[in-house]
Design a protein around this motif. Structure first.
Motif, mmCIF file in Angstrom:
data_model
loop_
_atom_site.group_PDB
_atom_site.id
_atom_site.type_symbol
_atom_site.label_atom_id
_atom_site.label_comp_id
_atom_site.label_asym_id
_atom_site.label_seq_id
_atom_site.Cartn_x
_atom_site.Cartn_y
_atom_site.Cartn_z
ATOM 1 N N VAL A 3 -10.390 -3.017 -2.255
ATOM 2 C CA VAL A 3 -9.824 -1.708 -2.572
ATOM 3 C C VAL A 3 -8.693 -1.899 -3.570
ATOM 4 C CG1 VAL A 3 -8.707 0.332 -1.615
ATOM 5 C CG2 VAL A 3 -10.438 -0.890 -0.288
ATOM 6 N N TRP A 5 -5.173 -1.771 -5.403
ATOM 7 C CA TRP A 5 -3.892 -1.839 -4.706
ATOM 8 C C TRP A 5 -3.258 -0.462 -4.539
ATOM 9 C CZ3 TRP A 5 -0.807 -3.365 -1.359
ATOM 10 C CH2 TRP A 5 0.573 -3.180 -1.443
ATOM 11 N N GLN A 8 -4.884 1.500 -1.886
ATOM 12 C CA GLN A 8 -4.503 1.000 -0.568
ATOM 13 C C GLN A 8 -3.116 1.500 -0.175
ATOM 14 O OE1 GLN A 8 -4.894 -3.231 -0.203
ATOM 15 N NE2 GLN A 8 -3.880 -3.306 1.795
ATOM 16 N N ASN A 12 -2.268 3.774 3.101
ATOM 17 C CA ASN A 12 -1.216 3.430 4.064
ATOM 18 C C ASN A 12 -0.211 4.567 4.213
ATOM 19 O OD1 ASN A 12 -2.470 0.946 4.286
ATOM 20 N ND2 ASN A 12 -0.995 -0.122 2.973
ATOM 21 N N ASN A 274 0.913 -6.232 6.406
ATOM 22 C CA ASN A 274 -0.109 -5.369 7.014
ATOM 23 C C ASN A 274 0.202 -5.083 8.478
ATOM 24 O OD1 ASN A 274 -1.639 -5.112 4.662
ATOM 25 N ND2 ASN A 274 -2.916 -6.887 5.130
#
Length: 444
Positions: A3, A5, A8, A12, A274
């Protein structure tokens, strides 16, 4: 396929905002029930999710120090929330233990105040102490990572383990002890527990077991994850030799900025970030699954939906389930108006005797001006009211349709039993049939 950046980062941020919204939904009824542990849990995890969302929006594609004061506050909140969620679980388990071992059904106000202060000292006092001790093992002011935002920074010293990293283990052990004792007491004193549940409106069996389930899951994950975190820190970074605060705080006010390309070159740092991002999101979703989908939560959702629908004028199903109601002047399944009958009267001060639950479709001025004088009413002295369609035959003969409902045919109701003195001035609202009395205002 990997995916991109920035995509992503947006994912998030979206889940962080979703976690904040979901965990905030049950806040009202936990405040109403004085569930201090759940309120603290919402405060720490909801605040963490909200801070993550804001940080990711500000530093989505840069690592510039544009909000230093914000970073000073949020990095310390991150330190406190790591301890606060463990303390919230301890507060919940402690409260459940006292409920299961209560010797009396009722508690005095002093006991409730004492328990409240103790819960607040555990849920807020311990994290505040942890923040106060942060200065002794802090390396420099903070770091900024592109796509993550500002994070706290401390070297891998023994002081960091002693004053912060290892704290969840003893807190989790105490919480696990309370949880075990609660289960034991519950099975031994089930009868007295049933009496307590019957006398407590803010706590039910389902809510009790959901609280126990949430606290038990927190205990099961807190200690293993803390041990895993310690092992990973020791494996990735060696212990920094402590040479005193002067060496540890060298260039203390500096801020290190790292681009996404730089910090994502380290697989270990990617795993750490993460875990840091998704741990509070998972806790928020877990809390919502326990309390945001329960039966009392669905009742609150229905009440809120009905309230909003009434304000905007959307038709909703009424409580009786027999028809639909709206904010307009028409009701029922169709659009027909219920025939309204008004007793003749010539007194102008009679409008004061109208019940506030009667239909607002009646025009008082039209009735007083257009209804002719009737000798039979001169001695009654009664107030003006909506007469029952099932009154005596004499009373039905004196009834005429309301001036505002002249387009509706008069219904010839069957002859009812004779009612004693239907025009008495002391006639009560109970004489009005329930078909009109209960639907007069609700169906407007």
């Amino acid at each position: 396929m990997a995916v991109p950046w920035l995509v992503q980062v947006d994912i998030n941020a979206a889940f962080s905002l979703l976690g904040f919204i979901l965990i905030s939904v049950p806040l009202y009824w936990h405040l109403e029930a004085w569930n201090v542990g759940c309120v603290l849990y919402i405060f720490w995890m909801g605040g963490e999710c909200l801070i993550q969302f804001i940080n990711m929006m500000i530093w989505r594609d840069n690592a510039i120090n544009v909000a230093p004061v914000w970073c000073d506050i949020t990095t310390r909140f991150n330190i406190a929330s790591g301890l606060g969620v463990c303390c919230a679980s301890l507060v919940i388990n402690r409260r459940l233990y006292h409920i299961a071992n209560v010797s009396a059904v009722s508690m005095s106000r002093a006991d409730k105040r004492r328990n409240l202060l103790t819960d607040l000292l555990i849920g807020l006092g311990v994290p505040v102490v942890g923040v106060a001790l942060y200065w002794f093992y802090q390396g420099h002011r903070f770091d900024i990572l592109e796509g993550i935002g500002c994070i706290e920074e401390y070297p891998n010293t023994f002081l960091a383990y002693l004053l912060y990293v290892c704290w969840p283990i003893p807190i989790g052990l105490v919480s696990a002890t309370y949880c075990t004792l609660t289960l034991r007491a519950f099975f031994h004193r089930r009868r007295q527990f049933n009496e307590l549940m019957a006398s407590n409106n803010n706590l039910t069996f389902n809510r009790y077991f959901r609280l126990m389930g949430l606290a038990a899951i927190e205990v099961l994950f807190t200690i293993p994850l803390t041990i895993y975190n310690i092992i990973e820190n020791l494996r990735v970074a060696p212990i920094y030799e402590y040479r005193g605060l002067a060496d540890l705080h060298y260039r203390f006010s500096r801020v290190n900025s790292m681009s996404a390309i730089a910090w994502r070159a380290s697989p270990e740092l990617i795993k750490v970030m993460n875990f840091r991002v998704w741990a509070p999101i998972g806790c928020a979703i877990l809390f919502f699954c326990f309390f945001g989908l329960a039966e009392e939560a669905r009742k609150h959702y229905k009440l809120a939906l009905s309230s909003v629908a009434k304000r905007v004028g959307i038709t909703t199903m009424d409580r009786s389930g027999t028809g639909f109601s709206s904010t307009g002047s028409k009701s029922g399944f169709g659009r027909a108006t219920i025939p309204t009958f008004v007793q003749r009267n010539t007194r102008r001060d009679s409008m004061d005797s109208f019940s506030d639950r009667l239909s607002t479709n009646i025009s008082i001025s039209d009735i007083e001006e257009k209804t002719p004088y009737s000798p039979s009413d001169s001695t009654a002295g009664s107030s003006t009211f909506i007469s029952s369609p099932v009154d005596s035959e004499k009373g039905k003969a004196d009834l005429v349709p309301s001036p505002v409902a002249t387009n509706v045919p008069i219904i010839d109701f069957p002859k009812p039993p004779r009612v004693h003195n239907p025009h008495s001035p002391m006639r009560q609202e109970a004489d009005v049939p329930s078909s009109i009395r209960h639907h007069s205002l609700d169906m407007v």
